[in-house]
Design an enzyme around this catalytic site. Structure first.
Site, mmCIF file in Angstrom:
data_model
loop_
_atom_site.group_PDB
_atom_site.id
_atom_site.type_symbol
_atom_site.label_atom_id
_atom_site.label_comp_id
_atom_site.label_asym_id
_atom_site.label_seq_id
_atom_site.Cartn_x
_atom_site.Cartn_y
_atom_site.Cartn_z
ATOM 1 C CG ASN A 10 -2.050 -0.848 1.242
ATOM 2 O OD1 ASN A 10 -2.508 -1.256 0.175
ATOM 3 N ND2 ASN A 10 -2.547 -1.197 2.412
ATOM 4 C CG ASP A 12 0.593 3.143 4.723
ATOM 5 O OD1 ASP A 12 -0.180 2.490 3.984
ATOM 6 O OD2 ASP A 12 1.181 2.646 5.706
ATOM 7 N N GLY A 38 1.261 -1.194 3.862
ATOM 8 C CA GLY A 38 0.542 -2.423 3.510
ATOM 9 C C GLY A 38 1.029 -3.504 4.461
ATOM 10 C CG ASN A 179 -5.991 -6.809 17.389
ATOM 11 O OD1 ASN A 179 -7.146 -7.216 17.401
ATOM 12 N ND2 ASN A 179 -5.603 -5.796 16.641
ATOM 13 C CG LEU A 212 -3.208 -9.813 25.151
ATOM 14 C CD1 LEU A 212 -2.916 -10.504 26.476
ATOM 15 C CD2 LEU A 212 -4.663 -10.008 24.758
ATOM 16 N N GLY A 242 1.871 -4.273 14.799
ATOM 17 C CA GLY A 242 1.463 -5.680 14.662
ATOM 18 C C GLY A 242 2.239 -6.375 13.544
ATOM 19 C CG ASP A 243 1.843 -4.951 9.685
ATOM 20 O OD1 ASP A 243 0.959 -5.813 9.868
ATOM 21 O OD2 ASP A 243 1.631 -3.854 9.160
ATOM 22 N N GLY A 278 5.443 6.316 10.923
ATOM 23 C CA GLY A 278 5.335 5.566 9.665
ATOM 24 C C GLY A 278 5.181 4.069 9.873
ATOM 25 C CB SER A 282 8.179 2.659 12.177
ATOM 26 O OG SER A 282 7.321 1.531 12.055
#
Ligand code: RIB
Length: 301
Positions: A10, A12, A38, A179, A212, A242-243, A278, A282
Site C-alpha cells: 500500500n 500510506d 501495507g 489482537n 494484547l 502488529g506487522d 510511519g 519504522s
C-alpha cells in the site's frame, strides 16, 4: 527452507490530527506524509530485517514502483511482485496525538491476484517453506487451500478482520496472529483465555498468538501457554506495530529461536516500531533489537 509472503502493498497517506474526525465534522490535519506500507509489505520488511530469507508476492500499480524498490533495498526477493493496470492499494491513515491510528483502505491492485498467478508463485515453494498471509488481498481462501494442500506451514495474520475472514476455514493455519479486537470479532469472546480456547476447540492443531497491546501477548496451543509482557515505549505511531511483531516472530521461529525467545524479540521490535513514525520505515533492524534486548536484560539483573 524459506518464507513466501503473499501480501498487500500500500501507499500510506498519513495525516496527523488532534483527534479522529467525527461524523459530519471537517478537520484540518497538522501534517501530511506519504509512506510505504501495507500489511504484507511491512511484514516482509520485518522478516528480512530480522534476518530471515523472504520472498514477497503481490501486485502493485504503475504508481507503486517505490514499494518494490524498498522491498528490494531491504533484502526481500521481489521476483513475484508484479504490476497491473489498476492503481496501487492505498491507506488513508489518521494518527492522533496519542499515536493511535484509524485507517481507511482502498484495495486497488491488491485485489488483482488471480489464481493463475497464485499457482505460478506457489509452484516454486514446497512443504519445507512457510506461507505468510494477511487479510488485505483477494483469493485469500484459495491461498490457504493451496498452502494446506502443499503441506506448507501457514502463518495468518487475521488483520483486518471482515465477514470474509470470519467465514473462512482456517484448518490449515499453523500460527494465527490476532489482537484482542480481532479475536472478539472471530470468536465472540472478549477474554484472552476464552478467545484462545474457542479457536483451539475448533482448530486443535493451531498455535494462537494473541497480542494484547500494552498488556503484552500470549502464545497458546493445546499443550502450552506462554505469556510475554510488553516492552516500555514512548508511543509516537502504532501503525505497523502488529506487522513488525508478526515479521519478527516468524523470522525468529524460522531461524530456530525458542518460542519464548521469538515472543520476546517480536515484542521488543514492535515496541521500537511504535516509538517511530510511519509503517515500513519504522521497523528496526535486528542489530537495534539485539542491543535493546541486551540493555533491557542488564537493567533487569
Ligand atoms: O498494519 C499497518 C498497515 O495497515 C498500514 O501500512 C496500512 O497500509 C494498512 O494496510
Amino acid at each position: 527452507m524459506g518464507i513466501i509472503n503473499f501480501g498487500s502493498l500500500n501507499i500510506d497517506r498519513v495525516y496527523k490530527v488532534s483527534h479522529f474526525v467525527r461524523p459530519g465534522e471537517t478537520i484540518s490535519s497538522e501534517s501530511y506524509k506519504c509512506f510505504p506500507g501495507g500489511k504484507g509489505l511491512n511484514q516482509s520488511i520485518a522478516i528480512s530485517r530480522a534476518g530471515a530469507k523472504v520472498t514477497h508476492a503481490g501486485t502493485i500499480g504503475a504508481d507503486g514502483g517505490f514499494l518494490k524498490e524498498l522491498l528490494k533495498q531491504s533484502g526481500v526477493d521481489t521476483r513475484y511482485v508484479r504490476e497491473s493496470e489498476n492503481v496501487t492499494g492505498h491507506a488513508l491513515i489518521q494518527v492522533s496525538e496519542e499515536g493511535e491510528n484509524c485507517i481507511i483502505l482502498y484495495k486497488g491492485s491488491n485485489y488483482e491476484n488471480d489464481v493463475n498467478f497464485i499457482d505460478y508463485v506457489l509452484a516454486g515453494f514446497n512443504s519445507e517453506d512457510i506461507l505468510v498471509l494477511q487479510n488485505e488481498i483477494n483469493n485469500l481462501e484459495y491461498l490457504l487451500q493451496c498452502g494446506k494442500q502443499k503441506g506448507m506451514r501457514i502463518l495468518l495474520n487475521a488483520s483486518p478482520v471482515d465477514e470474509r475472514l470470519k467465514n473462512m476455514d482456517l484448518t490449515g493455519v499453523t500460527w494465527l496472529m490476532v489482537n484482542e479486537t480481532e479475536g472478539l470479532e472471530i470468536t465472540g469472546e472478549n477474554k484472552p483465555e476464552r478467545i484462545a480456547a474457542q479457536l483451539l476447540d475448533k482448530y486443535p492443531a493451531m498455535n494462537v498468538i494473541l497480542t494484547l497491546g500494552t498488556d503484552g501477548c500470549v502464545y497458546q496451543n493445546k499443550e502450552n501457554r506462554i505469556y510475554q509482557s510488553c516492552f516500555p515505549a514512548e508511543t509516537v505511531d502504532t501503525t505497523a506495530a502488529g506487522d513488525t511483531f508478526t515479521g519478527y516472530f516468524i523470522a525468529s521461529v524460522l531461524t530456530g529461536k525458542s518460542m519464548e525467545e521469538a515472543l520476546e524479540i517480536a515484542s521488543c521490535a514492535a515496541a521500537m516500531a511504535v516509538s517511530r513514525e510511519g509503517a515500513a520505515v519504522s521497523i528496526p533492524i535486528y542489530a537495534e533489537v539485539e542491543k535493546k534486548l541486551m540493555d533491557w536484560h542488564e537493567i533487569k539483573h
